[in-house]
Design a protein around this motif. Structure first.
Motif, PDB file in Angstrom:
ATOM      1  N   HIS A   4     -12.928 -27.842   4.377  1.00  0.00           N
ATOM      2  CA  HIS A   4     -12.407 -29.154   3.392  1.00  0.00           C
ATOM      3  C   HIS A   4     -12.179 -29.393   1.667  1.00  0.00           C
ATOM      4  CE1 HIS A   4     -14.206 -32.792   0.528  1.00  0.00           C
ATOM      5  NE2 HIS A   4     -13.090 -33.010   1.443  1.00  0.00           N
ATOM      6  N   LYS A   5     -12.338 -27.373   1.678  1.00  0.00           N
ATOM      7  CA  LYS A   5     -12.073 -27.163   0.246  1.00  0.00           C
ATOM      8  C   LYS A   5     -10.946 -26.542   0.574  1.00  0.00           C
ATOM      9  CE  LYS A   5     -16.425 -25.119  -1.401  1.00  0.00           C
ATOM     10  NZ  LYS A   5     -16.727 -23.341  -1.926  1.00  0.00           N
ATOM     11  N   GLN A   6     -10.184 -26.496   1.251  1.00  0.00           N
ATOM     12  CA  GLN A   6      -8.912 -25.261   2.186  1.00  0.00           C
ATOM     13  C   GLN A   6      -8.125 -26.854   2.441  1.00  0.00           C
ATOM     14  OE1 GLN A   6      -7.530 -22.620   3.801  1.00  0.00           O
ATOM     15  NE2 GLN A   6      -9.693 -22.231   5.395  1.00  0.00           N
ATOM     16  N   MET A   7      -8.621 -28.257   2.292  1.00  0.00           N
ATOM     17  CA  MET A   7      -7.119 -29.187   2.362  1.00  0.00           C
ATOM     18  C   MET A   7      -7.269 -30.154   1.252  1.00  0.00           C
ATOM     19  SD  MET A   7      -5.926 -29.156   5.726  1.00  0.00           S
ATOM     20  CE  MET A   7      -7.212 -26.882   5.423  1.00  0.00           C
ATOM     21  N   SER A   8      -8.850 -29.891   0.823  1.00  0.00           N
ATOM     22  CA  SER A   8      -8.285 -30.319  -1.206  1.00  0.00           C
ATOM     23  C   SER A   8      -7.588 -28.939  -1.550  1.00  0.00           C
ATOM     24  CB  SER A   8     -10.218 -30.037  -1.884  1.00  0.00           C
ATOM     25  OG  SER A   8     -10.927 -31.295  -0.575  1.00  0.00           O
ATOM     26  N   PHE A   9      -7.566 -28.449  -1.908  1.00  0.00           N
ATOM     27  CA  PHE A   9      -6.735 -27.681  -2.405  1.00  0.00           C
ATOM     28  C   PHE A   9      -4.955 -28.201  -2.261  1.00  0.00           C
ATOM     29  CE2 PHE A   9      -4.497 -23.450  -2.935  1.00  0.00           C
ATOM     30  CZ  PHE A   9      -4.290 -23.193  -4.224  1.00  0.00           C
ATOM     31  N   ALA A  10      -4.999 -28.374  -0.795  1.00  0.00           N
ATOM     32  CA  ALA A  10      -4.090 -28.116  -0.556  1.00  0.00           C
ATOM     33  C   ALA A  10      -3.542 -29.816  -0.442  1.00  0.00           C
ATOM     34  CB  ALA A  10      -3.933 -27.688   1.068  1.00  0.00           C
ATOM     35  N   SER A  11      -4.148 -31.204  -1.008  1.00  0.00           N
ATOM     36  CA  SER A  11      -3.837 -31.499  -1.250  1.00  0.00           C
ATOM     37  C   SER A  11      -3.585 -32.731  -0.116  1.00  0.00           C
ATOM     38  CB  SER A  11      -1.931 -32.532  -2.012  1.00  0.00           C
ATOM     39  OG  SER A  11      -2.997 -31.665  -3.500  1.00  0.00           O
ATOM     40  N   VAL A  12      -4.443 -32.042   0.967  1.00  0.00           N
ATOM     41  CA  VAL A  12      -4.235 -32.973   2.484  1.00  0.00           C
ATOM     42  C   VAL A  12      -5.216 -33.641   2.750  1.00  0.00           C
ATOM     43  CG1 VAL A  12      -4.319 -33.004   4.774  1.00  0.00           C
ATOM     44  CG2 VAL A  12      -2.985 -31.498   4.148  1.00  0.00           C
ATOM     45  N   GLN A  13      -5.329 -34.554   2.972  1.00  0.00           N
ATOM     46  CA  GLN A  13      -6.355 -35.572   3.354  1.00  0.00           C
ATOM     47  C   GLN A  13      -7.283 -35.929   4.642  1.00  0.00           C
ATOM     48  OE1 GLN A  13      -6.334 -39.942   2.748  1.00  0.00           O
ATOM     49  NE2 GLN A  13      -8.056 -40.632   2.667  1.00  0.00           N
ATOM     50  N   VAL A  14      -8.559 -35.031   5.229  1.00  0.00           N
ATOM     51  CA  VAL A  14      -9.024 -35.299   6.062  1.00  0.00           C
ATOM     52  C   VAL A  14      -9.812 -36.458   6.561  1.00  0.00           C
ATOM     53  CG1 VAL A  14     -10.928 -34.532   7.820  1.00  0.00           C
ATOM     54  CG2 VAL A  14      -9.746 -33.088   5.896  1.00  0.00           C
ATOM     55  N   VAL A  15      -9.287 -37.834   8.029  1.00  0.00           N
ATOM     56  CA  VAL A  15      -9.435 -38.692   7.804  1.00  0.00           C
ATOM     57  C   VAL A  15      -9.939 -38.632  10.218  1.00  0.00           C
ATOM     58  CG1 VAL A  15      -9.412 -41.375   8.869  1.00  0.00           C
ATOM     59  CG2 VAL A  15      -8.366 -39.989   6.602  1.00  0.00           C
ATOM     60  N   THR A  16     -11.379 -39.422   9.838  1.00  0.00           N
ATOM     61  CA  THR A  16     -12.045 -39.902  10.972  1.00  0.00           C
ATOM     62  C   THR A  16     -12.158 -41.043  11.215  1.00  0.00           C
ATOM     63  OG1 THR A  16     -14.226 -39.324  10.846  1.00  0.00           O
ATOM     64  CG2 THR A  16     -12.693 -37.134  10.653  1.00  0.00           C
ATOM     65  N   LEU A  17     -12.230 -41.221  12.453  1.00  0.00           N
ATOM     66  CA  LEU A  17     -12.297 -42.743  13.237  1.00  0.00           C
ATOM     67  C   LEU A  17     -13.800 -42.885  13.251  1.00  0.00           C
ATOM     68  CD1 LEU A  17      -9.794 -42.766  16.369  1.00  0.00           C
ATOM     69  CD2 LEU A  17      -9.096 -42.784  13.862  1.00  0.00           C
ATOM     70  N   SER A  18     -14.495 -41.872  13.241  1.00  0.00           N
ATOM     71  CA  SER A  18     -15.872 -42.234  12.954  1.00  0.00           C
ATOM     72  C   SER A  18     -16.485 -42.545  11.818  1.00  0.00           C
ATOM     73  CB  SER A  18     -16.393 -41.345  14.162  1.00  0.00           C
ATOM     74  OG  SER A  18     -16.285 -41.371  14.971  1.00  0.00           O
ATOM     75  N   GLU A  19     -16.063 -41.551  11.029  1.00  0.00           N
ATOM     76  CA  GLU A  19     -16.436 -41.953   9.838  1.00  0.00           C
ATOM     77  C   GLU A  19     -15.947 -42.101   8.320  1.00  0.00           C
ATOM     78  OE1 GLU A  19     -18.174 -37.532  12.262  1.00  0.00           O
ATOM     79  OE2 GLU A  19     -16.480 -38.264  11.066  1.00  0.00           O
ATOM     80  N   GLY A  20     -14.639 -42.048   8.905  1.00  0.00           N
ATOM     81  CA  GLY A  20     -13.423 -42.509   7.533  1.00  0.00           C
ATOM     82  C   GLY A  20     -12.453 -41.322   7.506  1.00  0.00           C
ATOM     83  N   ALA A  21     -12.421 -41.875   5.514  1.00  0.00           N
ATOM     84  CA  ALA A  21     -12.228 -41.030   4.993  1.00  0.00           C
ATOM     85  C   ALA A  21     -13.007 -39.793   4.403  1.00  0.00           C
ATOM     86  CB  ALA A  21     -11.841 -41.250   3.968  1.00  0.00           C
ATOM     87  N   ILE A  22     -13.051 -38.433   4.937  1.00  0.00           N
ATOM     88  CA  ILE A  22     -13.984 -37.210   4.485  1.00  0.00           C
ATOM     89  C   ILE A  22     -14.152 -37.097   3.510  1.00  0.00           C
ATOM     90  CG2 ILE A  22     -14.866 -34.778   5.267  1.00  0.00           C
ATOM     91  CD1 ILE A  22     -15.258 -37.050   7.637  1.00  0.00           C
ATOM     92  N   SER A  23     -15.677 -36.579   2.778  1.00  0.00           N
ATOM     93  CA  SER A  23     -16.060 -36.147   1.378  1.00  0.00           C
ATOM     94  C   SER A  23     -16.310 -35.428   1.339  1.00  0.00           C
ATOM     95  CB  SER A  23     -16.638 -37.283   0.877  1.00  0.00           C
ATOM     96  OG  SER A  23     -17.795 -38.227   0.772  1.00  0.00           O
ATOM     97  N   GLU A  24     -16.896 -34.927   0.723  1.00  0.00           N
ATOM     98  CA  GLU A  24     -18.196 -34.031   0.122  1.00  0.00           C
ATOM     99  C   GLU A  24     -19.260 -34.439   0.445  1.00  0.00           C
ATOM    100  OE1 GLU A  24     -16.919 -34.721  -1.696  1.00  0.00           O
ATOM    101  OE2 GLU A  24     -15.416 -32.452  -2.781  1.00  0.00           O
ATOM    102  N   LEU A  25     -19.934 -35.211   0.619  1.00  0.00           N
ATOM    103  CA  LEU A  25     -21.073 -36.621   1.397  1.00  0.00           C
ATOM    104  C   LEU A  25     -21.000 -36.247   3.142  1.00  0.00           C
ATOM    105  CD1 LEU A  25     -23.698 -38.166   0.678  1.00  0.00           C
ATOM    106  CD2 LEU A  25     -22.915 -40.065   1.315  1.00  0.00           C
ATOM    107  N   HIS A  26     -19.823 -36.841   3.302  1.00  0.00           N
ATOM    108  CA  HIS A  26     -19.684 -36.479   4.769  1.00  0.00           C
ATOM    109  C   HIS A  26     -20.263 -34.710   5.101  1.00  0.00           C
ATOM    110  CE1 HIS A  26     -17.302 -40.080   4.498  1.00  0.00           C
ATOM    111  NE2 HIS A  26     -18.190 -40.656   5.356  1.00  0.00           N
ATOM    112  N   VAL A  27     -18.816 -33.629   5.042  1.00  0.00           N
ATOM    113  CA  VAL A  27     -19.354 -32.491   4.726  1.00  0.00           C
ATOM    114  C   VAL A  27     -20.932 -32.132   4.934  1.00  0.00           C
ATOM    115  CG1 VAL A  27     -18.879 -30.031   4.231  1.00  0.00           C
ATOM    116  CG2 VAL A  27     -17.216 -32.362   4.349  1.00  0.00           C
ATOM    117  N   GLY A  28     -21.971 -32.824   3.681  1.00  0.00           N
ATOM    118  CA  GLY A  28     -22.812 -32.159   4.019  1.00  0.00           C
ATOM    119  C   GLY A  28     -23.935 -32.740   5.620  1.00  0.00           C
ATOM    120  N   LEU A  29     -23.846 -33.888   5.411  1.00  0.00           N
ATOM    121  CA  LEU A  29     -24.603 -34.832   5.976  1.00  0.00           C
ATOM    122  C   LEU A  29     -24.036 -34.397   7.408  1.00  0.00           C
ATOM    123  CD1 LEU A  29     -25.118 -38.416   4.972  1.00  0.00           C
ATOM    124  CD2 LEU A  29     -26.795 -36.033   4.605  1.00  0.00           C
TER     125      LEU A  29
END
Length: 573
Positions: free
Chosen positions: A91-116
């Motif tokens: 997630h840190k690398q993608m944030s640095f590269a300005s690439v958004q991570v999206v999943t069908l189950s969770e939607g747009a991934i944020s730090e909260l998703h990464v932790g939980l």
């Protein structure tokens, strides 16, 4: 237009490849609804999400950092990783590269998703491991196999009376079982594991997994009861849970750790017995006697054997300067220490009997011969002259190839510049649409890639220049290195410097009885590096030894580096 990359994964060989296709299909449907353009699909087959060392996953990261897409789309976050540390780093690398991570189950991934989700995935893996271990334990206690296949057995195939396939069971392999009995009988009668391995190899008997027989394969280790001669399955006792595996966080690889003996589970499987009790007892008595003899030799009267063994296990033995570099000139196998006097002999001759080189050499004799050879025989004028001539020819050829490639890339870039200019003119005149704008962006992306390739080609390599007193400089470096090897304070650094100069030391049998011929093989570029370092200002031998290897002297070869593709230089000592 948003460019999107799809990532899919399944983790087990038992799962179907259709899982990948299903994941990609639903992700494509989501991208179509969002109006995104799928530019690439990455898929890892039968690879666990607990490891980040997945080829397509690593390629996904590289392409994301290169700016090839703006969005990564996956079915769920656990498809990308099940490890908390990995998913957080991703997630840190993608944030640095300005690439958004999206999943069908969770939607747009944020730090909260990464932790939980990272925590949930880690707990899932731990729970899965515990359940798997529990299931295997139940199978073992019921007389079944807990995994692994020992020599002398094969997987049992067929159907049960109710028509279901037989799984997780073994049966005796008659041909291999005869070899097992033969090994135990010979060892119990007094034959050494080394001689047993030699005889089997000479007869062409394939070892476990088709390899060669060795003494260590037969003996194994007493602590974990490894090795063919210690395998209790041969007397109808299955031992399970002797070790566990944990993942090394620095490498991502599993590492075995021994379990205490009270955690071992032993079950009776008399139908798998190959060795009778009397032969087994004789073999184990001899193993125990040999082990006691070794421990007695390595312990002193003032120090208990167990304490001394524990202490020896924690002490780092000093490294012999040529360790791992000395090889047999006949079979290219490693030379191993034979006996207490430090003689080196071919391991393939000693352990397997697959080599004819029976000559040995003392370690204390070999090192001085190598140092003398390095000082007196290496930098012969004709050898250096030929090397430099060849190197200059290679440099010129590489520069010509580099220049031709750069010219071709420049032509492609100029062509793309003209195409972009023409399209922009059309758009300005009102003749362009969304498709034309997308084509301009694609051409600009290709133009950036060409610019990176042109930059990566680098500048032409300069022609090397030799120092006029190269052999004398080099000889002084080796003399200083020899002095540093004899000093306990500088021995370790000097050892590393010496090893950097040598690729291999080959020992051949000589013409006369007991005679050996030694050849040293190394990269001449590394030797010339060593000679080109500036003189140590203090004149101290230790300091000079530390400068032997470690940088490129401008006086020697301004662009010479080890591994340039030339054949290694070899000379007799």
């Amino acid at each position: 237009m948003t460019r999107v990359a799809i990532y899919a994964r399944y983790s087990s060989d038992a799962q179907s490849e259709q899982s990948i296709e299903d994941q990609v299909r639903v992700c494509r449907a989501r991208a179509e609804r969002e109006g995104w353009t799928v530019v690439e699909v990455y898929a890892d087959y039968a690879l666990s999400g607990a490891s980040a060392s997945r080829p397509q996953f690593q390629q996904l990261i590289r392409d994301a950092r290169a700016g090839q897409f703006e969005v990564i789309l996956a079915e769920a976050l656990d498809r990308l990783s099940r490890d908390q540390e990995h998913i957080a780093g991703f997630h840190k690398q993608m944030s640095f590269a300005s690439v958004q991570v999206v999943t069908l189950s969770e939607g747009a991934i944020s730090e909260l998703h990464v932790g939980l989700k990272g925590t949930m995935s880690a707990l899932f893996l731990k729970d899965l491991a515990q359940k798997t271990h529990r299931g295997l334990e139940g199978r073992v206690r019921a007389g079944g196999s807990g995994g692994g296949l020992s020599y002398g057995y094969r997987i049992r195939r067929g159907l049960r009376p109710d028509g279901t396939p037989i799984t997780g069971e073994m049966e005796i392999a008659v041909e291999e079982a005869a070899i097992v009995r033969r090994i135990f009988t010979a060892f119990a009668a007094g034959q050494s594991p080394r001689s047993i391995a030699k005889v089997l190899n000479a007869e062409g008997v394939p070892g476990p997994r088709g390899g060669k027989w060795t003494a260590s394969l037969l003996l194994g280790g007493a602590g974990r009861e490894t090795g063919l001669l210690r395998n209790r399955l041969y007397i109808g006792e299955r031992v399970w849970n002797r070790q566990r595996f944990i993942k090394d966080p620095s490498t991502g690889k599993r590492v075995a750790r021994p379990n205490p003996r009270e955690a071992w589970i032993t079950t009776s499987v008399p139908d798998l017995a190959i060795i009778d009790a009397e032969t087994w007892d004789l073999a184990q008595a001899r193993l125990s006697a040999n082990r006691r003899a070794v421990l007695d030799l390595s312990s002193s009267a003032a120090e208990p054997t167990a304490n001394r063994g524990e202490r020896l296990g924690t002490v780092r033995r000093p490294r012999w300067p040529l360790s791992g570099l000395v090889r047999c000139g006949v079979c290219n196998g490693p030379l191993t220490v034979m006996g207490p006097n430090g003689r080196l002999g071919c391991a393939n001759y000693v352990e397997r009997g697959t080599c004819t080189n029976r000559r040995t050499i003392l370690r204390g004799v070999l090192l001085p011969r190598v140092l003398v050879g390095l000082k007196e025989r290496l930098l012969a004028p004709e050898l250096v002259e030929e090397f430099v001539r060849t190197y200059v020819a290679e440099v010129n050829a590489a520069n010509r190839e580099r220049g031709a490639r750069q010219a071709g890339l420049e032509q492609q870039r100029a062509k793309l510049t003209r195409q972009i200019r023409n399209l922009l003119e059309l758009i300005k005149d009102g003749h362009g649409g969304a498709a034309m704008a997308a084509e301009v962006r694609d051409l600009e992306r290709r133009q950036e890639e060409l610019a990176q390739q042109i930059a990566a080609a680098g500048e032409p390599e300069p022609t090397p220049v030799l120092h006029p007193n190269l052999p004398a400089l080099y000889r002084r470096r080796v003399e200083a290195l020899e002095e540093a090897l004899a000093d306990a304070v500088t021995a370790m650094a000097a050892t590393e410097a010496l090893r950097a100069l040598i690729d291999a030391i080959l020992v051949f049998p000589g013409e006369r009885r007991g005679e050996v011929t030694v050849s040293l093989r190394g990269d001449l570029a590394a030797f010339l590096h060593a000679a080109g370092e500036p003189e140590a200002g203090s004149g101290d031998a230790k300091k000079a030894a530390n400068l032997t290897v470690g940088g490129l002297g401008r006086e020697v070869m301004a662009s010479l580096d080890a591994g340039t593709g030339f054949e290694p230089v070899t000379f007799r000592l």
